[in-house]
Design a protein around this motif. Structure first.
Motif, PDB file in Angstrom:
ATOM      1  N   LYS A 235       0.862  -1.181   0.000  1.00  0.00           N
ATOM      2  CA  LYS A 235       0.000   0.000   0.000  1.00  0.00           C
ATOM      3  C   LYS A 235       0.892   1.223   0.000  1.00  0.00           C
ATOM      4  N   VAL A 236       0.573   2.130  -0.883  1.00  0.00           N
ATOM      5  CA  VAL A 236       1.367   3.354  -0.986  1.00  0.00           C
ATOM      6  C   VAL A 236       1.177   4.180   0.284  1.00  0.00           C
ATOM      7  N   ASP A 237       2.266   4.748   0.778  1.00  0.00           N
ATOM      8  CA  ASP A 237       2.210   5.614   1.952  1.00  0.00           C
ATOM      9  C   ASP A 237       1.209   6.749   1.719  1.00  0.00           C
ATOM     10  N   GLU A 238       0.375   6.980   2.711  1.00  0.00           N
ATOM     11  CA  GLU A 238      -0.697   7.982   2.574  1.00  0.00           C
ATOM     12  C   GLU A 238      -0.139   9.373   2.303  1.00  0.00           C
ATOM     13  N   GLN A 239       1.000   9.694   2.909  1.00  0.00           N
ATOM     14  CA  GLN A 239       1.602  11.017   2.710  1.00  0.00           C
ATOM     15  C   GLN A 239       2.047  11.196   1.256  1.00  0.00           C
ATOM     16  N   ILE A 240       2.659  10.134   0.683  1.00  0.00           N
ATOM     17  CA  ILE A 240       3.081  10.202  -0.721  1.00  0.00           C
ATOM     18  C   ILE A 240       1.868  10.398  -1.623  1.00  0.00           C
ATOM     19  N   GLU A 241       0.819   9.636  -1.343  1.00  0.00           N
ATOM     20  CA  GLU A 241      -0.385   9.737  -2.176  1.00  0.00           C
ATOM     21  C   GLU A 241      -0.984  11.139  -2.106  1.00  0.00           C
ATOM     22  N   ASN A 242      -1.063  11.704  -0.903  1.00  0.00           N
ATOM     23  CA  ASN A 242      -1.640  13.048  -0.760  1.00  0.00           C
ATOM     24  C   ASN A 242      -0.786  14.102  -1.443  1.00  0.00           C
ATOM     25  N   ASP A 243       0.539  13.979  -1.296  1.00  0.00           N
ATOM     26  CA  ASP A 243       1.440  14.972  -1.896  1.00  0.00           C
ATOM     27  C   ASP A 243       1.355  14.948  -3.422  1.00  0.00           C
ATOM     28  N   VAL A 244       1.419  13.749  -3.996  1.00  0.00           N
ATOM     29  CA  VAL A 244       1.398  13.640  -5.460  1.00  0.00           C
ATOM     30  C   VAL A 244       0.035  14.069  -5.997  1.00  0.00           C
ATOM     31  N   ARG A 245      -1.034  13.685  -5.309  1.00  0.00           N
ATOM     32  CA  ARG A 245      -2.383  14.086  -5.754  1.00  0.00           C
ATOM     33  C   ARG A 245      -2.522  15.609  -5.756  1.00  0.00           C
ATOM     34  N   ALA A 246      -2.102  16.236  -4.687  1.00  0.00           N
ATOM     35  CA  ALA A 246      -2.224  17.689  -4.591  1.00  0.00           C
ATOM     36  C   ALA A 246      -1.415  18.383  -5.686  1.00  0.00           C
ATOM     37  N   PHE A 247      -0.238  17.824  -5.994  1.00  0.00           N
ATOM     38  CA  PHE A 247       0.635  18.469  -6.982  1.00  0.00           C
ATOM     39  C   PHE A 247       0.192  18.204  -8.421  1.00  0.00           C
ATOM     40  N   ALA A 248      -0.274  16.984  -8.704  1.00  0.00           N
ATOM     41  CA  ALA A 248      -0.404  16.573 -10.108  1.00  0.00           C
ATOM     42  C   ALA A 248      -1.822  16.366 -10.611  1.00  0.00           C
ATOM     43  N   TYR A 249      -2.819  16.271  -9.728  1.00  0.00           N
ATOM     44  CA  TYR A 249      -4.153  15.863 -10.191  1.00  0.00           C
ATOM     45  C   TYR A 249      -4.700  16.787 -11.278  1.00  0.00           C
ATOM     46  N   ASP A 250      -4.679  18.071 -11.042  1.00  0.00           N
ATOM     47  CA  ASP A 250      -5.265  19.009 -12.015  1.00  0.00           C
ATOM     48  C   ASP A 250      -4.520  18.965 -13.343  1.00  0.00           C
ATOM     49  N   MET A 251      -3.192  18.872 -13.279  1.00  0.00           N
ATOM     50  CA  MET A 251      -2.409  18.797 -14.516  1.00  0.00           C
ATOM     51  C   MET A 251      -2.731  17.511 -15.278  1.00  0.00           C
ATOM     52  N   LEU A 252      -2.815  16.402 -14.544  1.00  0.00           N
ATOM     53  CA  LEU A 252      -3.113  15.127 -15.199  1.00  0.00           C
ATOM     54  C   LEU A 252      -4.520  15.129 -15.790  1.00  0.00           C
ATOM     55  N   LYS A 253      -5.467  15.735 -15.077  1.00  0.00           N
ATOM     56  CA  LYS A 253      -6.837  15.773 -15.598  1.00  0.00           C
ATOM     57  C   LYS A 253      -6.888  16.538 -16.913  1.00  0.00           C
ATOM     58  N   GLU A 254      -6.199  17.656 -16.965  1.00  0.00           N
ATOM     59  CA  GLU A 254      -6.171  18.435 -18.211  1.00  0.00           C
ATOM     60  C   GLU A 254      -5.535  17.621 -19.337  1.00  0.00           C
ATOM     61  N   ALA A 255      -4.472  16.887 -19.010  1.00  0.00           N
ATOM     62  CA  ALA A 255      -3.797  16.080 -20.032  1.00  0.00           C
ATOM     63  C   ALA A 255      -4.674  14.932 -20.501  1.00  0.00           C
ATOM     64  N   MET A 256      -5.302  14.224 -19.564  1.00  0.00           N
ATOM     65  CA  MET A 256      -6.101  13.051 -19.932  1.00  0.00           C
ATOM     66  C   MET A 256      -7.349  13.427 -20.705  1.00  0.00           C
ATOM     67  N   TYR A 257      -7.809  14.662 -20.566  1.00  0.00           N
ATOM     68  CA  TYR A 257      -8.982  15.117 -21.312  1.00  0.00           C
ATOM     69  C   TYR A 257      -8.598  15.682 -22.683  1.00  0.00           C
ATOM     70  N   THR A 258      -7.311  15.595 -23.036  1.00  0.00           N
ATOM     71  CA  THR A 258      -6.861  16.026 -24.357  1.00  0.00           C
ATOM     72  C   THR A 258      -7.198  14.942 -25.376  1.00  0.00           C
ATOM     73  N   THR A 259      -7.873  15.302 -26.453  1.00  0.00           N
ATOM     74  CA  THR A 259      -8.404  14.323 -27.405  1.00  0.00           C
ATOM     75  C   THR A 259      -7.314  13.611 -28.194  1.00  0.00           C
ATOM     76  N   SER A 260      -6.302  14.350 -28.660  1.00  0.00           N
ATOM     77  CA  SER A 260      -5.253  13.769 -29.490  1.00  0.00           C
ATOM     78  C   SER A 260      -4.322  12.894 -28.652  1.00  0.00           C
ATOM     79  N   LYS A 261      -4.094  11.661 -29.110  1.00  0.00           N
ATOM     80  CA  LYS A 261      -3.207  10.756 -28.377  1.00  0.00           C
ATOM     81  C   LYS A 261      -1.790  11.314 -28.307  1.00  0.00           C
TER      82      LYS A 261
END
Length: 703
Positions: A235-261
């Motif tokens: 199980k991933v350490d909760e602190q690592i998960e929270n840190d990465v989520r806070a830093f990257a979630y919005d950026m990843l969401k914008e990228a994953m919603y990009t239509t072109s592969k």
């Protein structure tokens, strides 16, 4: 202590026995079905493997030729690299059990299924799938959902469980269903254009039959199963998960919603680089966990996009197929080519026609000894834009090639209708989802381009699935692309014709598929298949009437089966001479069929003429132009047909008295002779004297 339990499946006894062998394995069992016996050994490492982000399960299916009373061929005389069938069976065992291990389990687990006895009525692959589940369930390894597996045949409209060898010959369908108590885990099917509703009912039938095997495993565990260990789950350490989520979630969401592969991949790569910079020092020794969090975030975003926003990554509708194009005759010197493109997935298949003598020789546990139709699949790294060393075909390539082969096999003309060996090679040129089904489409184009009179064109499509955590919500997707396969829950491949299904292969990453999912996938796959078949027909509506100029031509002659040995000659002397003189290929069958193959019609006709002369019966009273092959004191031996000699006695060499044979003929002379007798032993007596007399009598009178 030896523990034994028996049950009855399809009128035959199935037995499991533990405690007799493999004392140092976590669990070792013999499992019998009739006279087919599988030895299974399962083991797991004591500790999880560090630094990995996957479950290290390996499944091996080992064939021993002593199981069918054979000694391996070749020089070494022992089993070597697994056969193609063994590799496919190992994959088939792996797929239904892998999703049933606890999430986060990282211990090495090995399942070794060794086939030690086979009777052809009880298929070892089906027994091995049940035996693997049984051994894991009886062991201390944390595998707690037993899987039952059955084979389903279709004979005269009736479903048959685990058909015997004779029943398999009569069956129009070969279906394997693996299921737990609640859901279907895997489906493998091949069939002679089976209607969709029939296939759905067959899967239901198979699921119900699997319940008997699940109950058998539960009974065995209750009587002599080991206590299950409590696994150490990653199980991933909760602190690592929270840190990465806070830093990257919005950026990843914008990228994953990009239509072109292409654009999406570039954005994700940039984000991963930023994540490495941000957390490289802070979590220097835990970057594998950081990578796992990034993967889980991407998966979460894609699933939300599909389940909540009802939107696919490339903007298509859930039942919409990517743009399709079809081309043929790309390569000038090959016998047939097809290029199939669907979105960013592209496969080129090349068809080659060969002599019947070029069939593949099979050295395995099955009843088949040769294979006339072959399909091979290549997946180079450049197809996904990567740089990797080129290797021989792996398990995946062999599996995908076999799947495409199975999809087209019911449509291949019989040897009588089309006496060629057929090899298809699918080259994956670009991959973004379901290249195996693209190879079915490309292969159809290549076969039509090569002039192979297949029954009907075939096409394939892959369906996908997205579910929530408790499996209460699900969306079925038509024509899944790479991202939907990677982050999705299912790869449901269906191939067939406008008439019905010829193959199915289903993989799942979750604990089984619902009846709704199976029905929707099969029904929507048909709609997609018909759409693709229309595109194929627009490109090439039927097989070409003329073979490629570079394809060999077949000339078939039927002779008396007793004459085959005359065509071959002692030690193959006669047939080798014909081949050397004409440059053709010749195949002979015990039923009297002789097939001549050549690109040159003159050479083929010359060989055909020679063979006709060989099989032509020598007739008493007929005159032949023969060649003197040997001289003796009592006469001369004359070859009047290839491989057929007769004796001209010295008294029959001339109309006048002959003192010495050499005075009249020499070896190599061509002379006219008449057949005067064929004795009881088949020896031919000839007369040059009678041939001369007949010629003089038949001379036209001069005025």
């Amino acid at each position: 202590m030896i523990n034994t339990l028996k049950t009855n499946i399809a009128g035959r006894q199935m037995k499991v026995e533990s405690g007799r062998v493999g004392m140092l394995s976590d669990c070792a069992i013999f499992m019998n079905y009739g006279d087919t016996v599988i030895l299974v050994n399962v083991n797991a490492s004591e500790k999880p493997r560090a630094g990995i982000d996957f479950f290290p399960l390996s499944v091996e299916y080992e064939e021993r030729l002593y199981a069918v009373g054979k000694i391996p061929g070749g020089f070494i005389k022992r089993e070597g690299r697994p056969s193609e069938k063994a590799i496919l069976n190992g994959r088939a065992i792996d797929r239904p059990i892998r999703p049933l291990f606890p999430k986060g389990y990282r211990n090495d687990v090995q399942v070794v299924c060794t086939v030690v006895s086979v009777d052809q009525d009880n298929a070892p692959d089906i027994l091995a799938m049940n035996a693997a589940s049984m051994a894991l369930y009886l062991s201390s390894i944390p595998f707690t959902d037993p899987v039952g597996t059955v084979s389903v045949g279709l004979i005269d409209g009736n479903f048959v469980v685990n058909p015997t060898a004779k029943e398999r010959e009569l069956s129009s369908m070969s279906l394997t269903v693996c299921a737990t108590k609640e859901r279907v885990m895997m489906i493998e099917a091949g069939g002679d254009e089976i209607p969709e509703e029939t296939m759905i009912e067959a899967i239901k039938f198979g699921f119900n039959e699997c319940q008997k095997l699940v109950a058998f495993q539960e009974e065995a565990r209750a009587k002599f199963g080991k206590e299950k260990i409590i696994p150490e789950l990653h199980k991933v350490d909760e602190q690592i998960e929270n840190d990465v989520r806070a830093f990257a979630y919005d950026m990843l969401k914008e990228a994953m919603y990009t239509t072109s592969k292409g654009d999406r991949n570039l954005l994700v790569d940039e984000i991963k680089e930023k994540i490495n910079v941000e957390f490289g020092e802070k979590y220097e020794d835990r970057m594998a966990d950081v990578g796992e969090v990034v993967y889980n975030l991407q998966k979460e975003i894609v699933r939300h996009m599909l389940l909540v926003d009802k939107r696919r990554p490339d903007g298509r509708g859930f039942d919409e197929i990517r743009p399709i194009s079809c081309e043929t005759s790309l390569l000038p010197r090959t016998h047939g080519t097809g290029l199939f493109t669907r979105g960013l997935t592209q496969v080129m298949t090349v068809a080659t026609l060969g002599a019947l003598g070029e069939v593949q020789i099979l050295d395995g546990l099955g009843e088949e000894e040769t294979k006339r139709y072959m399909h091979h699949y290549n997946f180079p790294a450049y197809s996904v834009g990567e740089v990797k060393p080129l290797r021989g075909p792996g398990r995946r390539e062999i599996g995908h090639g076999a799947l495409a082969e199975r999809a087209l096999e019911p449509l291949i003309p019989s040897e009588e209708d089309f006496p060629y060996t057929i090899r298809l090679v699918s080259e994956v040129l670009s991959s973004n989802g379901s290249t195996s089904q693209a190879s079915v489409c490309g292969s159809t184009l290549a076969l039509l381009d090569a002039g192979v009179p297949i029954k009907r064109p075939a096409a394939g499509i892959a369906m996908g699935l997205i579910t929530n955590e408790d499996l209460t919500s699900e969306e079925v997707l038509t024509d899944i692309q790479g991202i939907e396969d990677f982050f999705g829950d299912m790869d449901f491949k269906v191939a067939g014709t406008e008439k019905g299904i010829t193959s199915i292969q289903v993989d799942t990453k979750i604990k089984g598929l619902s009846e709704y999912c199976i029905r929707t996938s099969i029904e929507n796959a048909r709609k997609a298949r018909l759409f693709i078949l229309d595109k194929i027909k627009e490109c090439i509506p039927e097989p070409r009437t003329e073979l490629s100029a570079f394809a060999p031509r077949m000339y078939v002659i039927q002779v008396n089966p007793d004459k085959i040995r005359d065509i071959i000659g002692p030690g193959g002397k006669v047939i080798k001479k014909i081949i050397a003189d004409t440059g053709v290929k010749i195949d002979t069958n015990d039923d009297g069929k002789v097939v001549i193959m050549s690109n040159d019609s003159d050479s083929a006709n010359a060989a055909l003429k020679t063979i006709k002369e060989i099989v032509k019966e020598v007739e008493v009273g007929e005159i032949y132009l023969g060649k003197v092959t040997k001289i003796a004191t009592f006469g001369a031996f004359v070859e009047i047909m290839p491989g057929k000699e007769g004796l001209v006695h010295i008294s029959k060499l001339d109309t006048a008295r002959v003192n010495k044979v050499e005075d009249i003929v020499s070896v190599g002379d061509e002379i006219l002779v008449k057949v005067t007798e064929i004795d009881g032993q088949g020896r031919v007596n000839l007369s040059r004297k009678d041939a001369i007399k007949d010629s003089e009598e038949n001379k036209p009178e001069q005025e």
